[in-house]
Design a protein around this motif. Structure first.
Motif, PDB file in Angstrom:
ATOM      1  N   GLY A 223       1.343  -1.975 -10.603  1.00 34.58           N
ATOM      2  CA  GLY A 223       0.010  -2.321 -11.426  1.00 34.58           C
ATOM      3  C   GLY A 223      -1.296  -2.264 -10.753  1.00 34.58           C
ATOM      4  O   GLY A 223      -2.442  -2.032 -11.217  1.00 34.58           O
ATOM      5  N   HIS A 224      -1.477  -4.004  -9.496  1.00 34.12           N
ATOM      6  CA  HIS A 224      -2.915  -3.678  -9.380  1.00 34.12           C
ATOM      7  C   HIS A 224      -3.424  -2.493  -9.038  1.00 34.12           C
ATOM      8  O   HIS A 224      -4.666  -2.549  -8.885  1.00 34.12           O
ATOM      9  N   ALA A 225      -2.761  -0.782  -8.264  1.00 32.46           N
ATOM     10  CA  ALA A 225      -2.989  -0.207  -7.848  1.00 32.46           C
ATOM     11  C   ALA A 225      -3.516   0.602  -9.049  1.00 32.46           C
ATOM     12  O   ALA A 225      -4.611   1.573  -8.807  1.00 32.46           O
ATOM     13  N   THR A 226      -3.167   0.829  -9.835  1.00 36.23           N
ATOM     14  CA  THR A 226      -3.095   1.328 -11.230  1.00 36.23           C
ATOM     15  C   THR A 226      -4.632   0.646 -11.938  1.00 36.23           C
ATOM     16  O   THR A 226      -5.545   1.671 -11.990  1.00 36.23           O
ATOM     17  N   LEU A 227      -4.972  -0.050 -11.904  1.00 35.75           N
ATOM     18  CA  LEU A 227      -5.537  -1.042 -12.473  1.00 35.75           C
ATOM     19  C   LEU A 227      -6.998  -0.905 -11.426  1.00 35.75           C
ATOM     20  O   LEU A 227      -7.866  -0.541 -11.716  1.00 35.75           O
TER      21      LEU A 227
ATOM     22  N   ASN B 276      -2.483   1.755   6.364  1.00 34.20           N
ATOM     23  CA  ASN B 276      -3.572   1.210   5.812  1.00 34.20           C
ATOM     24  C   ASN B 276      -3.484  -0.636   5.835  1.00 34.20           C
ATOM     25  O   ASN B 276      -3.658  -1.640   5.189  1.00 34.20           O
ATOM     26  N   ASN B 277      -1.980  -0.292   5.468  1.00 34.11           N
ATOM     27  CA  ASN B 277      -1.276  -1.278   5.434  1.00 34.11           C
ATOM     28  C   ASN B 277      -1.277  -2.612   4.688  1.00 34.11           C
ATOM     29  O   ASN B 277      -1.676  -3.668   5.256  1.00 34.11           O
ATOM     30  N   LEU B 278      -1.798  -2.228   3.789  1.00 35.84           N
ATOM     31  CA  LEU B 278      -1.902  -2.962   2.126  1.00 35.84           C
ATOM     32  C   LEU B 278      -0.117  -2.828   1.497  1.00 35.84           C
ATOM     33  O   LEU B 278       0.249  -2.235   1.605  1.00 35.84           O
ATOM     34  N   SER B 279      -0.398  -4.263   1.226  1.00 30.42           N
ATOM     35  CA  SER B 279       1.014  -3.961  -0.189  1.00 30.42           C
ATOM     36  C   SER B 279       1.324  -2.256  -0.783  1.00 30.42           C
ATOM     37  O   SER B 279       2.390  -1.993  -0.826  1.00 30.42           O
ATOM     38  N   GLU B 280       0.382  -1.776  -1.460  1.00 25.59           N
ATOM     39  CA  GLU B 280       0.197  -0.508  -2.070  1.00 25.59           C
ATOM     40  C   GLU B 280      -1.056   0.553  -1.381  1.00 25.59           C
ATOM     41  O   GLU B 280      -2.337  -0.031  -1.628  1.00 25.59           O
ATOM     42  N   THR B 281      -0.714   1.347  -1.761  1.00 28.43           N
ATOM     43  CA  THR B 281      -1.730   2.814  -1.473  1.00 28.43           C
ATOM     44  C   THR B 281      -1.449   3.745  -2.510  1.00 28.43           C
ATOM     45  O   THR B 281      -0.511   3.378  -2.366  1.00 28.43           O
ATOM     46  N   VAL B 282      -2.484   3.908  -3.255  1.00 26.72           N
ATOM     47  CA  VAL B 282      -2.404   5.370  -5.309  1.00 26.72           C
ATOM     48  C   VAL B 282      -2.680   6.409  -4.842  1.00 26.72           C
ATOM     49  O   VAL B 282      -4.204   6.198  -4.014  1.00 26.72           O
TER      50      VAL B 282
END
Length: 263
Positions: free
Chosen positions: A75-79, A42-48
């Motif tokens: 935080g942003h991936a939890t949101l 995915n190469n994003l800052s986070e994969t959740v």
């Protein structure tokens, strides 16, 4: 095996702003190595990833992966996960309890925002911080350095945060995530977040960094309710509140896409 993937822009009210997160709901956990490979792809800052919880103390279990490693809080991936549950998957209750490596995280739908109950990490002053930190932040003049999980570096004004040109090779060598922050002009405080040690040179908007920023600025400003901006190119907005030993971080999300992973 087919998996559904959602991409959500978090901490923004417009597309192509905030921090994009890849959200992959699961019926049951897949292997750690596969989750890490998916995050790399995915190469994003986070994969959740999240799965329904087994016990009565939580609704879902949640884990977060950068392209290079798993992290203990995001935080942003939890949101973004809560946004998918509330607005896409039809979760019908006002609050979601996520079991995580940082304990139970309660996320609540509140009009046009989603509010997250996160741990408060009060950073302590650091006197023996690496000398390379100055060069790593582009020879910036540092006011103070504090630390809990990450180095929290305060500078004199907002423009120094905005114009900072980090040397990511040096910051990676230091081996710690770095929060750069200052008092804001149109916000109570501003920040940027650098994490080349875990494969993210600059994170667009970083909820977990505000677990440190909120108690830090609450003490300096003498207020518990604050508005914050992250000054990355994409930009982000966070509504913050300090509790006794927790912080509340609220933001908005925008749906970008839905896809299917064929494994």
């Amino acid at each position: 095996m087919k998996l559904t993937l959602y991409q959500i822009d978090a901490f923004t009210n417009h597309l192509f702003g905030g921090n994009p997160a890849a959200v992959i709901p699961l019926d049951q956990w897949i292997s750690d190595s596969l989750m890490q490979r998916l995050a790399m792809e995915n190469n994003l800052s986070e994969t959740v990833f999240f799965v329904p919880a087994v016990g009565p103390d939580a609704d879902y279990e949640i884990r977060w992966f950068t392209p290079e490693s798993e992290v203990n809080l995001c935080g942003h991936a939890t949101l973004a996960s809560a946004f998918v549950l509330f607005h896409v998957m039809g979760y019908g209750y006002p609050a979601i309890r996520f079991q995580s490596k940082s304990g139970i995280l309660t996320v609540t739908k509140n009009f046009d925002k989603i509010s997250m109950d996160f741990p408060a990490w009060k950073p302590e002053p650091v006197t023996d911080w690496p000398a390379e930190l100055v060069n790593g932040l582009g020879n910036i003049t540092i006011t103070s350095v504090h630390k809990h999980r990450d180095y929290l570096v305060e500078v004199a004004d907002e423009s120094m945060v905005q114009l900072c040109q980090p040397d990511f090779t040096i910051l990676k060598r230091i081996g710690h995530k770095v929060i750069l922050t200052a008092k804001g002009s149109k916000a109570d405080f501003v920040s940027r977040f650098f994490a080349p040690s875990v494969g993210i040179n600059e994170d667009p908007v970083t909820g977990s960094a505000h677990s440190q920023l909120i108690p830090y600025w609450a003490g300096k400003l003498g207020k518990k309710t604050m508005f914050a901006r992250q000054l990355s190119k994409r930009g982000g907005e966070l509504w913050c509140e300090l509790g006794t030993d927790r912080v509340t971080i609220a933001g908005q999300c925008v749906f970008f896409m839905k896809g299917e992973i064929d494994l």
